[in-house]
Design an enzyme around this catalytic site. Sequence first.
Site, short mmCIF file in Angstrom:
data_model
loop_
_atom_site.label_atom_id
_atom_site.label_comp_id
_atom_site.label_asym_id
_atom_site.label_seq_id
_atom_site.Cartn_x
_atom_site.Cartn_y
_atom_site.Cartn_z
N ASN A 16 0.59 -1.10 -0.11
CA ASN A 16 0.06 -0.13 -0.09
C ASN A 16 0.95 1.30 -0.06
O ASN A 16 0.64 2.33 -0.67
CB ASN A 16 -0.98 0.01 1.44
CG ASN A 16 -2.12 -0.77 0.80
OD1 ASN A 16 -3.06 -0.29 0.20
ND2 ASN A 16 -2.19 -1.97 1.70
N MET A 88 1.56 -2.40 12.50
CA MET A 88 1.02 -3.65 13.48
C MET A 88 0.97 -3.14 15.06
O MET A 88 0.80 -4.07 15.67
CB MET A 88 1.98 -4.82 13.34
CG MET A 88 1.61 -5.67 11.86
SD MET A 88 0.33 -5.93 11.25
CE MET A 88 -0.21 -7.13 12.23
N LYS A 89 1.01 -1.96 15.00
CA LYS A 89 1.19 -1.44 16.45
C LYS A 89 0.04 -0.44 16.80
O LYS A 89 -0.60 0.13 15.65
CB LYS A 89 2.53 -0.64 16.79
CG LYS A 89 3.84 -1.46 16.47
CD LYS A 89 4.23 -2.10 18.09
CE LYS A 89 5.24 -2.79 17.56
NZ LYS A 89 5.51 -4.09 18.45
N ILE A 90 -0.44 -0.51 17.96
CA ILE A 90 -1.58 0.50 18.40
C ILE A 90 -0.87 1.79 18.30
O ILE A 90 0.19 2.13 18.80
CB ILE A 90 -1.95 -0.04 19.56
CG1 ILE A 90 -2.55 -1.40 19.84
CG2 ILE A 90 -3.10 1.00 20.15
CD1 ILE A 90 -3.90 -1.62 19.12
N ASN A 105 -6.57 4.75 8.34
CA ASN A 105 -5.90 3.25 8.41
C ASN A 105 -6.80 2.69 7.24
O ASN A 105 -8.06 2.85 7.04
CB ASN A 105 -6.27 2.53 9.76
CG ASN A 105 -5.62 1.25 9.77
OD1 ASN A 105 -4.59 1.06 9.23
ND2 ASN A 105 -6.33 0.58 10.49
N HIS A 107 -8.05 -1.37 6.55
CA HIS A 107 -8.37 -2.74 7.15
C HIS A 107 -9.07 -3.55 6.17
O HIS A 107 -9.89 -3.20 5.34
CB HIS A 107 -9.14 -2.31 8.30
CG HIS A 107 -9.24 -3.61 9.16
ND1 HIS A 107 -8.44 -4.11 9.88
CD2 HIS A 107 -10.18 -4.49 9.31
CE1 HIS A 107 -8.64 -5.30 10.52
NE2 HIS A 107 -9.91 -5.49 9.81
C1 GRF Z 1 -3.17 -4.54 4.33
O1 GRF Z 1 -3.92 -5.59 3.63
C2 GRF Z 1 -3.95 -3.97 5.17
O2 GRF Z 1 -5.48 -4.01 4.86
C3 GRF Z 1 -3.40 -4.35 6.29
O3 GRF Z 1 -2.41 -4.96 6.36
C4 GRF Z 1 -1.98 -5.00 5.06
C5 GRF Z 1 -0.70 -4.48 4.74
O4 GRF Z 1 -0.15 -4.80 3.39
N1 GRF Z 1 -3.95 -3.50 7.61
P1 GRF Z 1 0.99 -3.89 2.83
O5 GRF Z 1 2.06 -3.97 3.88
O6 GRF Z 1 0.35 -2.73 2.63
O7 GRF Z 1 1.50 -4.69 1.70
#
Ligand code: GRF
Length: 187
Positions: A16, A88-90, A105, A107
Amino acid sequence: MVKKKTCVFISGQGSNLKNLILRSRDKSFPIKISLIISSNNNAKGINYAKKFNIPYHIVNAKHRNPDNKILKNLKKFNISFICLAGYMKIISNKIVNKFEKKIINIHPSLLPKFKGLNTYTKVLKNCEKKTGCTVHYVNNKLDDGDIIIKKIFYINSNDNENTLKKKTQTMEYKAYPEAIIKIFRNR
Ligand code: GRF
């Protein structure tokens, strides 16, 4: 148009992040990625920071006061908007309160369904007919803030976690830029 100086927070692959970097090269796209924060040394996404010459910082549990380190960097680079992309952190209350309605964010589910981790497993286990992704504002609760955009697709009987992930992420690459355009169109 003055682009908003934006920081992207990552922890992993950074697909992303890559997509946002490429989109932000477009003159009319409302943000410029000025800083990347990674929660770990091994995040593959850091390679995009290097490739595209974007400053990056790794802020992990080893730092005595990670919030202060993050805030210091956001200030240094004049950041006014934050995109979480597989972070992956809050995010601490301190940062959320300082950047109210300025952190978003993505999701991989149709929120409010299936917050937290292992989304694809949960979707399949629950025999959902459809799934997708959601872009939302970040507040003090996990995967909970106001929704900006959702994208939906129907699940096939032969879908598995891998195919769901692939389809969801393909949708994310459209949803995230669209959400950003939507936010700044209204400001
Ligand atoms: C994505 O699918 C997003 O929805 C989730 O974590 C993934 C991250 O993928 N929160 P990347 O690191 O952007 O490839």
